[in-house]
Design a protein around this motif. Structure first.
Motif, mmCIF file in Angstrom:
data_model
loop_
_atom_site.group_PDB
_atom_site.id
_atom_site.type_symbol
_atom_site.label_atom_id
_atom_site.label_comp_id
_atom_site.label_asym_id
_atom_site.label_seq_id
_atom_site.Cartn_x
_atom_site.Cartn_y
_atom_site.Cartn_z
ATOM 1 N N UNK A 27 65.443 101.761 -0.018
ATOM 2 C CA UNK A 27 64.370 100.434 -0.469
ATOM 3 C C UNK A 27 64.734 99.595 0.646
ATOM 4 N N UNK A 28 66.139 99.735 1.300
ATOM 5 C CA UNK A 28 66.316 98.924 2.450
ATOM 6 C C UNK A 28 65.574 99.397 3.845
ATOM 7 N N UNK A 29 65.580 100.483 3.859
ATOM 8 C CA UNK A 29 64.707 101.309 5.103
ATOM 9 C C UNK A 29 63.375 100.890 5.107
ATOM 10 N N UNK B 271 54.880 97.387 8.315
ATOM 11 C CA UNK B 271 55.619 96.537 9.188
ATOM 12 C C UNK B 271 56.834 96.021 8.936
ATOM 13 N N UNK B 272 57.833 96.442 9.743
ATOM 14 C CA UNK B 272 59.316 95.917 9.554
ATOM 15 C C UNK B 272 59.410 94.589 9.622
ATOM 16 N N UNK B 273 60.265 93.699 8.957
ATOM 17 C CA UNK B 273 60.599 92.566 8.982
ATOM 18 C C UNK B 273 61.762 92.291 9.866
ATOM 19 N N UNK B 274 61.557 91.640 11.122
ATOM 20 C CA UNK B 274 62.670 91.263 12.107
ATOM 21 C C UNK B 274 62.930 89.616 11.692
ATOM 22 N N UNK B 275 63.942 89.268 11.240
ATOM 23 C CA UNK B 275 64.321 87.763 11.065
ATOM 24 C C UNK B 275 64.671 87.092 12.664
ATOM 25 N N UNK B 276 63.779 86.291 12.864
ATOM 26 C CA UNK B 276 64.225 85.611 14.193
ATOM 27 C C UNK B 276 65.011 84.282 13.984
ATOM 28 N N UNK C 157 59.788 85.112 10.945
ATOM 29 C CA UNK C 157 60.065 86.609 10.766
ATOM 30 C C UNK C 157 58.956 87.047 11.660
ATOM 31 N N UNK C 158 59.327 88.134 12.553
ATOM 32 C CA UNK C 158 58.499 88.921 13.361
ATOM 33 C C UNK C 158 58.089 90.176 12.380
ATOM 34 N N UNK C 159 56.771 90.629 12.372
ATOM 35 C CA UNK C 159 56.434 91.736 11.783
ATOM 36 C C UNK C 159 56.131 92.769 12.910
ATOM 37 N N UNK C 160 56.792 94.023 12.928
ATOM 38 C CA UNK C 160 56.856 95.035 14.034
ATOM 39 C C UNK C 160 56.323 96.586 13.224
ATOM 40 N N UNK D 119 52.769 89.854 14.902
ATOM 41 C CA UNK D 119 52.556 88.784 13.987
ATOM 42 C C UNK D 119 53.979 88.114 13.798
ATOM 43 N N UNK D 120 54.147 86.626 13.974
ATOM 44 C CA UNK D 120 55.009 85.989 13.719
ATOM 45 C C UNK D 120 54.783 84.934 12.435
ATOM 46 N N UNK D 121 55.521 84.952 11.439
ATOM 47 C CA UNK D 121 55.177 83.891 10.655
ATOM 48 C C UNK D 121 56.431 83.094 10.025
#
Length: 283
Positions: A26-28, A39-44, A275-278, A266-268
């Protein structure tokens, strides 16, 4: 009875032993579907209070935003930014109650709007902010060839122009209504929002075309391909300009701001994070 208890214990042990792997999977795969692609969430940035008005500097990959520095029942804002590779934000000094942001990535200029005017900052030279307009409370801004801004509380649209080394403003009379957001897409069509919803104004016309969907929006942003994106409270939408309808491309709870980096990721923002979506595979 003992047989039943032993069987139950075996089942429980199997479930318990499988939980770490399930959590790992689930984390993966934790992320968001955008156009049905993972899209993975990358916290900015984190620990922020209602970050609005996101804007991305494509040269140095800085993320600018406004955020609330007062109590939850107050509206007192500052403008901050986060540099690439950092998660702690810095504050732009000298902008009173800074709320609105717009970037000219071609000439590497960022504009800040506050309760007493508009300020300009050349991030190429890293100079301090310079005031270019006074005595206007700025609600929102958008840049395409010129800087457009919406005043508060009148909600009128203006354009900032430079004539003989002087700065003047022009009321955009073709947008006669009180508006909340304004943007121009790659076709030079305008999108505006007001109390009744979202409208398209085709280039060269004054007719309003209503788009069904959310009544309230928190941002209109144009990606690098010229496509308008809209953030409602719980989703990101794009306009189908042939059918004049909105299409939801991502479900994001309680979204506040929206932007795009130089690669169109996308950055939201939500109430406390940016968060950036990659795009990534989820296996």
């Amino acid at each position: 009875m003992k047989v039943i208890i032993i069987v139950c214990l075996i089942v429980l042990l199997k479930e318990t032993s499988s939980k770490p792997n399930d959590d790992k999977d689930n984390e993966k795969c934790e992320g968001i579907l955008v156009r049905n692609k993972f899209h993975r969430k990358h916290v900015i940035g984190m620990g922020l209070n209602r970050p609005y008005q996101l804007a991305c500097d494509h040269a140095d990959h800085k993320i600018f935003f406004s955020f609330n520095v007062g109590k939850d029942d107050e509206d007192s804002f500052e403008i901050g930014f986060i540099e690439k590779g950092h998660i702690k934000h810095k504050v732009i000094e000298g902008v009173e109650n800074g709320f609105a942001i717009a970037i000219d990535n071609k000439d590497k200029v960022v504009y800040f709007g506050g309760s007493n005017g508009i300020y300009r900052h050349h991030f190429k030279t890293n100079s301090s902010v310079t005031k270019v307009l006074s005595n206007h409370d700025i609600w929102d801004m958008f840049f395409k060839h010129h800087l457009y801004f919406i005043t508060y509380p009148q909600q009128h649209l203006y354009k900032l122009v430079h004539i003989k080394n002087e700065t003047e403003i022009e009321r955009q009379k073709h947008v006669h209504e009180n508006i909340y957001q304004f943007a121009i897409d790659g076709d030079d069509d305008m999108f505006i929002t007001n109390a009744t919803g979202l409208y398209l104004v085709k280039n060269g016309t004054t007719d309003r075309i209503f788009y069904e969907g959310p009544k309230m929006y928190r941002a209109i942003e144009i990606n690098n391909k010229g496509v308008a994106h809209f953030s409602g409270q719980n989703g990101i939408f794009v306009a189908n300009k042939k059918k004049h309808i909105l299409e939801k491309i991502a479900h994001v709870k309680n979204i506040f701001g929206l932007a795009f980096d130089s690669e169109d990721n996308i950055i939201y923002s939500d109430p406390h994070e940016i968060v950036k979506l990659v795009l990534e595979d989820c296996k």
